[in-house]
Write a protein that holds these residues in place. Structure first.
Motif, PDB file in Angstrom:
ATOM      1  N   ALA A  67       0.952  -1.288  -0.205  1.00 60.06           N
ATOM      2  CA  ALA A  67      -0.151   0.082  -0.127  1.00 60.06           C
ATOM      3  C   ALA A  67       0.677   1.433  -0.154  1.00 60.06           C
ATOM      4  N   PHE A  68       2.046   0.763   0.945  1.00 61.67           N
ATOM      5  CA  PHE A  68       2.495   1.830   0.994  1.00 61.67           C
ATOM      6  C   PHE A  68       3.884   2.822  -0.696  1.00 61.67           C
ATOM      7  N   LYS A  69       3.685   1.400  -1.164  1.00 62.68           N
ATOM      8  CA  LYS A  69       4.399   1.626  -2.733  1.00 62.68           C
ATOM      9  C   LYS A  69       3.347   2.258  -3.708  1.00 62.68           C
ATOM     10  N   PHE A  70       2.523   1.158  -3.530  1.00 57.94           N
ATOM     11  CA  PHE A  70       1.267   2.239  -4.405  1.00 57.94           C
ATOM     12  C   PHE A  70       1.278   3.962  -4.060  1.00 57.94           C
ATOM     13  N   LEU A  71       1.382   3.962  -2.752  1.00 53.05           N
ATOM     14  CA  LEU A  71       0.996   5.326  -2.114  1.00 53.05           C
ATOM     15  C   LEU A  71       2.053   6.622  -3.082  1.00 53.05           C
ATOM     16  N   VAL A  72       3.774   5.743  -2.783  1.00 58.11           N
ATOM     17  CA  VAL A  72       4.619   6.255  -2.875  1.00 58.11           C
ATOM     18  C   VAL A  72       4.723   6.414  -5.001  1.00 58.11           C
ATOM     19  N   ASN A  75       1.508   9.057  -6.079  1.00 59.40           N
ATOM     20  CA  ASN A  75       1.977  10.231  -5.702  1.00 59.40           C
ATOM     21  C   ASN A  75       2.675  10.784  -6.829  1.00 59.40           C
ATOM     22  N   ALA A  76       4.100  10.343  -6.982  1.00 58.70           N
ATOM     23  CA  ALA A  76       5.136  10.805  -8.681  1.00 58.70           C
ATOM     24  C   ALA A  76       4.404  10.660  -9.663  1.00 58.70           C
ATOM     25  N   VAL A  77       3.662   9.121 -10.531  1.00 54.13           N
ATOM     26  CA  VAL A  77       2.411  10.279 -11.744  1.00 54.13           C
ATOM     27  C   VAL A  77       1.777  11.001 -11.254  1.00 54.13           C
ATOM     28  N   PHE A  81       2.330  14.380 -13.811  1.00 52.95           N
ATOM     29  CA  PHE A  81       1.243  14.323 -14.989  1.00 52.95           C
ATOM     30  C   PHE A  81       0.845  16.179 -14.361  1.00 52.95           C
ATOM     31  N   SER A  82       0.361  16.152 -12.817  1.00 52.44           N
ATOM     32  CA  SER A  82       0.901  17.622 -13.446  1.00 52.44           C
ATOM     33  C   SER A  82       1.979  18.610 -13.245  1.00 52.44           C
ATOM     34  N   LEU A  83       2.319  18.013 -13.416  1.00 46.67           N
ATOM     35  CA  LEU A  83       3.918  19.726 -14.169  1.00 46.67           C
ATOM     36  C   LEU A  83       3.536  19.065 -15.246  1.00 46.67           C
ATOM     37  N   LEU A  84       2.825  18.086 -15.837  1.00 45.43           N
ATOM     38  CA  LEU A  84       2.908  18.265 -17.617  1.00 45.43           C
ATOM     39  C   LEU A  84       1.388  18.828 -17.834  1.00 45.43           C
ATOM     40  N   SER A  85       0.532  18.464 -17.411  1.00 45.12           N
ATOM     41  CA  SER A  85      -1.033  19.056 -17.359  1.00 45.12           C
ATOM     42  C   SER A  85      -0.587  21.365 -17.288  1.00 45.12           C
ATOM     43  N   LEU A  86       0.222  21.487 -16.098  1.00 46.19           N
ATOM     44  CA  LEU A  86       0.744  22.999 -15.668  1.00 46.19           C
ATOM     45  C   LEU A  86       1.243  23.344 -17.429  1.00 46.19           C
ATOM     46  N   ILE A  87       2.127  22.644 -17.669  1.00 47.03           N
ATOM     47  CA  ILE A  87       2.486  22.926 -19.471  1.00 47.03           C
ATOM     48  C   ILE A  87       1.399  23.274 -19.974  1.00 47.03           C
ATOM     49  N   VAL A 110      -8.843  12.299 -13.409  1.00 41.68           N
ATOM     50  CA  VAL A 110      -8.495  10.429 -12.902  1.00 41.68           C
ATOM     51  C   VAL A 110      -7.091  10.907 -12.103  1.00 41.68           C
ATOM     52  N   MET A 111      -6.600  11.747 -12.282  1.00 40.74           N
ATOM     53  CA  MET A 111      -5.538  12.017 -10.816  1.00 40.74           C
ATOM     54  C   MET A 111      -6.841  12.326  -9.763  1.00 40.74           C
ATOM     55  N   MET A 112      -7.647  12.568  -9.282  1.00 44.31           N
ATOM     56  CA  MET A 112      -7.550  12.978  -8.344  1.00 44.31           C
ATOM     57  C   MET A 112      -8.419  11.521  -7.626  1.00 44.31           C
ATOM     58  N   VAL A 113      -8.822  10.092  -8.584  1.00 40.55           N
ATOM     59  CA  VAL A 113      -9.311   9.195  -8.091  1.00 40.55           C
ATOM     60  C   VAL A 113      -7.810   8.348  -7.886  1.00 40.55           C
ATOM     61  N   LEU A 114      -7.086   8.831  -8.201  1.00 35.09           N
ATOM     62  CA  LEU A 114      -6.063   7.430  -8.590  1.00 35.09           C
ATOM     63  C   LEU A 114      -5.596   8.655  -7.214  1.00 35.09           C
ATOM     64  N   SER A 115      -5.386   9.168  -6.441  1.00 34.40           N
ATOM     65  CA  SER A 115      -4.254  10.054  -5.736  1.00 34.40           C
ATOM     66  C   SER A 115      -5.586   9.167  -3.827  1.00 34.40           C
TER      67      SER A 115
END
Length: 180
Positions: A67-72, A75-77, A81-87, A110-115
């Motif tokens: 579960a902690f590996k999934f969190l890391v 969060n990295a993804v 992707f948030s950086l790409l969306s900002l650009i 999608v990012m919200m559901v993943l988070s």
């Protein structure tokens, strides 16, 4: 208030200051999301503690728990992707309603559901680590590895703040999509 003049396809149109405020809010929330998620990854990856049990040294780290590996990983993804969306929104923003509003909405959703799923998994494991589950004979371990559990809690809280930013971004994107 004055309107900003924008030339698009040879035609002049007026852009109201609320559109600019929407863009600025979106940029700030995306930057906050990146900061919270990157900080959560850094804290969780560096969370490690060694304890001795029956004279055997045992090292507890995030990679011991899926579960902690999934969190890391989530969060990295999300951070990337948030950086790409900002650009993307910075490039496509020309002071008018974007033709790509649905893509921005879909990305944020999608990012919200993943988070949300990563936070839920980490919270569940953290709860079992803190309080145990006696009926399943899973005992609380955070008394033995307090530093690791505190770091994991910090990473989870940072992830939740990132989730809240994504939640607000999703609502904003949906409202922007509705107003098209």
């Amino acid at each position: 208030m004055e309107s900003l003049a924008v030339v698009a396809n040879g035609k002049s149109s007026a852009v109201s200051p609320p559109r600019r405020g929407f863009f600025i809010a979106q940029v700030v929330l995306r930057l906050l999301t990146i900061a919270f998620m990157a900080a959560a990854v850094a804290v969780m990856v560096n969370a490690k503690q060694t304890v001795e049990i029956f004279t055997l040294p045992i090292t507890v780290r995030y990679s011991n728990l899926s579960a902690f590996k999934f969190l890391v990983a989530a969060n990295a993804v999300i951070c990337g992707f948030s950086l790409l969306s900002l650009i993307f929104i910075s490039i496509s923003h020309k002071g008018k309603k974007s033709n790509h509003s649905f893509l921005v909405y879909l990305h944020d959703l999608v990012m919200m559901v993943l988070s949300m799923s990563a936070c839920a998994a980490a919270i569940a494991i953290g709860y079992v680590g803190q309080y145990g589950q006696e009926k399943a004979t899973w005992y609380a371990v955070c008394e033995n590895v307090k530093m690791f559990c505190n770091n994991a809690l910090t990473a989870i809280v940072l992830s939740i703040f990132g989730f809240l930013c994504l939640f607000i971004l999703t609502i904003m994107a949906a409202l922007n999509l509705k107003s098209l």
